[in-house]
Motif scaffolding. Structure first.
Motif, short mmCIF file in Angstrom:
data_model
loop_
_atom_site.label_atom_id
_atom_site.label_comp_id
_atom_site.label_asym_id
_atom_site.label_seq_id
_atom_site.Cartn_x
_atom_site.Cartn_y
_atom_site.Cartn_z
N UNK A 154 0.83 -1.21 0.00
CA UNK A 154 0.00 0.00 0.00
C UNK A 154 0.86 1.26 0.00
N UNK A 155 2.00 1.24 0.70
CA UNK A 155 2.91 2.38 0.70
C UNK A 155 3.48 2.62 -0.70
N UNK A 156 3.90 1.56 -1.34
CA UNK A 156 4.45 1.69 -2.70
C UNK A 156 3.37 2.19 -3.65
N UNK A 157 2.19 1.64 -3.50
CA UNK A 157 1.06 2.06 -4.33
C UNK A 157 0.74 3.55 -4.11
N UNK A 158 0.77 4.00 -2.87
CA UNK A 158 0.51 5.41 -2.56
C UNK A 158 1.55 6.31 -3.21
N UNK A 159 2.83 5.94 -3.08
CA UNK A 159 3.88 6.75 -3.70
C UNK A 159 3.77 6.73 -5.22
N UNK A 160 3.36 5.60 -5.77
CA UNK A 160 3.15 5.51 -7.22
C UNK A 160 2.04 6.48 -7.64
N UNK A 161 0.95 6.51 -6.92
CA UNK A 161 -0.17 7.41 -7.25
C UNK A 161 0.26 8.87 -7.11
N UNK A 162 1.03 9.19 -6.08
CA UNK A 162 1.53 10.56 -5.91
C UNK A 162 2.37 10.96 -7.12
N UNK A 163 3.26 10.07 -7.56
CA UNK A 163 4.11 10.37 -8.72
C UNK A 163 3.27 10.53 -9.99
N UNK A 164 2.27 9.67 -10.15
CA UNK A 164 1.39 9.76 -11.32
C UNK A 164 0.67 11.11 -11.35
N UNK A 165 0.16 11.54 -10.20
CA UNK A 165 -0.56 12.82 -10.13
C UNK A 165 0.37 13.96 -10.51
N UNK A 166 1.58 13.97 -9.99
CA UNK A 166 2.55 15.03 -10.31
C UNK A 166 2.88 15.01 -11.80
N UNK A 210 9.82 9.24 -13.99
CA UNK A 210 10.74 8.16 -13.64
C UNK A 210 10.25 7.38 -12.42
N UNK A 211 9.79 8.10 -11.40
CA UNK A 211 9.27 7.43 -10.20
C UNK A 211 8.03 6.62 -10.55
N UNK A 212 7.16 7.18 -11.39
CA UNK A 212 5.97 6.46 -11.83
C UNK A 212 6.34 5.13 -12.49
N UNK A 213 7.29 5.18 -13.40
CA UNK A 213 7.71 3.97 -14.11
C UNK A 213 8.34 2.95 -13.15
N UNK A 214 9.26 3.40 -12.32
CA UNK A 214 9.96 2.46 -11.42
C UNK A 214 8.98 1.78 -10.47
N UNK A 215 8.16 2.58 -9.80
CA UNK A 215 7.22 2.00 -8.85
C UNK A 215 6.12 1.20 -9.56
N UNK A 216 5.68 1.68 -10.72
CA UNK A 216 4.66 0.96 -11.47
C UNK A 216 5.14 -0.40 -11.93
N UNK A 217 6.37 -0.46 -12.45
CA UNK A 217 6.92 -1.75 -12.88
C UNK A 217 7.15 -2.66 -11.69
N UNK A 218 7.57 -2.09 -10.57
CA UNK A 218 7.73 -2.90 -9.36
C UNK A 218 6.39 -3.52 -8.95
N UNK A 219 5.34 -2.71 -8.95
CA UNK A 219 4.01 -3.23 -8.59
C UNK A 219 3.53 -4.28 -9.59
N UNK A 220 3.75 -4.01 -10.88
CA UNK A 220 3.32 -4.96 -11.92
C UNK A 220 4.02 -6.30 -11.74
N UNK A 221 5.27 -6.25 -11.34
CA UNK A 221 6.05 -7.48 -11.16
C UNK A 221 5.73 -8.16 -9.84
N UNK A 222 5.77 -7.40 -8.74
CA UNK A 222 5.64 -8.02 -7.42
C UNK A 222 4.22 -8.41 -7.06
N UNK A 223 3.25 -7.64 -7.52
CA UNK A 223 1.86 -7.91 -7.15
C UNK A 223 1.15 -8.76 -8.20
N UNK A 224 1.36 -8.40 -9.46
CA UNK A 224 0.60 -9.06 -10.53
C UNK A 224 1.42 -10.02 -11.36
N UNK A 225 2.74 -10.08 -11.15
CA UNK A 225 3.58 -10.98 -11.94
C UNK A 225 3.49 -10.71 -13.43
#
Length: 180
Positions: free
Chosen positions: A43-55, A100-115
């Protein structure tokens, strides 16, 4: 004593320093969360991802509006020079780090949560690639305006202003609904 203008170098250096400090603070918070690995780490990673996306999206929505006004400014005028500074700072201080933060965290979530599984996720990533292409297009326009090169008409930038909006709507639908 004269007032500093936003086109002067000193305020620009201070703004870059403040942005660097903020980015380091953001990175430090992410690092702390990664080290502590709380139970709600995802949830923390997801929150930071959303913050980066908004910016990032805020910049993608605002930069074409600046281009619309910059198109009407006479090259070399004070107004044009001010727009150059605004465009450059928006791109370099907000948009590029946020992307850059959006991509890094988004790819991390795509890999770690959804494989990296799910048609909706593949479609979302494809749309984010298109959003990145819009970002690159706007980056090139910043350089073009900075060089007082040929300008596209304001109407063009009004149309281009809609591209990130449409992509954002499709991405949100894919993430929330997961239609396939």
């Amino acid at each position: 004593m004269t007032a500093e203008k936003q086109t002067d170098r000193r305020p620009g250096r201070r703004a870059a320093l403040r942005a660097g400090i903020a980015l380091c603070g953001f990175a430090a918070m992410l690092a702390a969360i990664a080290v502590l690995r709380p139970d709600d780490f995802f949830l923390w990673i997801k929150a930071f991802h959303v913050i980066a996306v908004i910016a990032w999206l805020a910049g993608l929505f605002y930069l074409p509006r600046l281009f619309i006004y910059h198109t009407d400014a006479e090259p070399g005028s004070t107004q044009s020079e001010t727009f150059k500074v605004m465009e450059y700072r928006l791109l370099k201080v907000i948009m590029n780090p946020a992307m850059m933060i959006t991509w890094v965290l988004g790819l991390y979530l795509a890999w770690s949560v959804y494989g990296f599984q799910g048609g909706w996720l593949h479609a979302k990533i494809a749309l984010v690639v298109l959003l990145t292409m819009a970002h690159v297009h706007q980056s090139r326009a910043v350089r073009q305006f900075a060089a007082d090169g040929p300008r596209k008409p304001a109407r063009y930038w009004r149309m281009m202003n809609e591209v990130p909006t449409v992509l954002m709507m499709l991405i949100v639908i894919l993430v929330v609904v997961k239609p396939f």
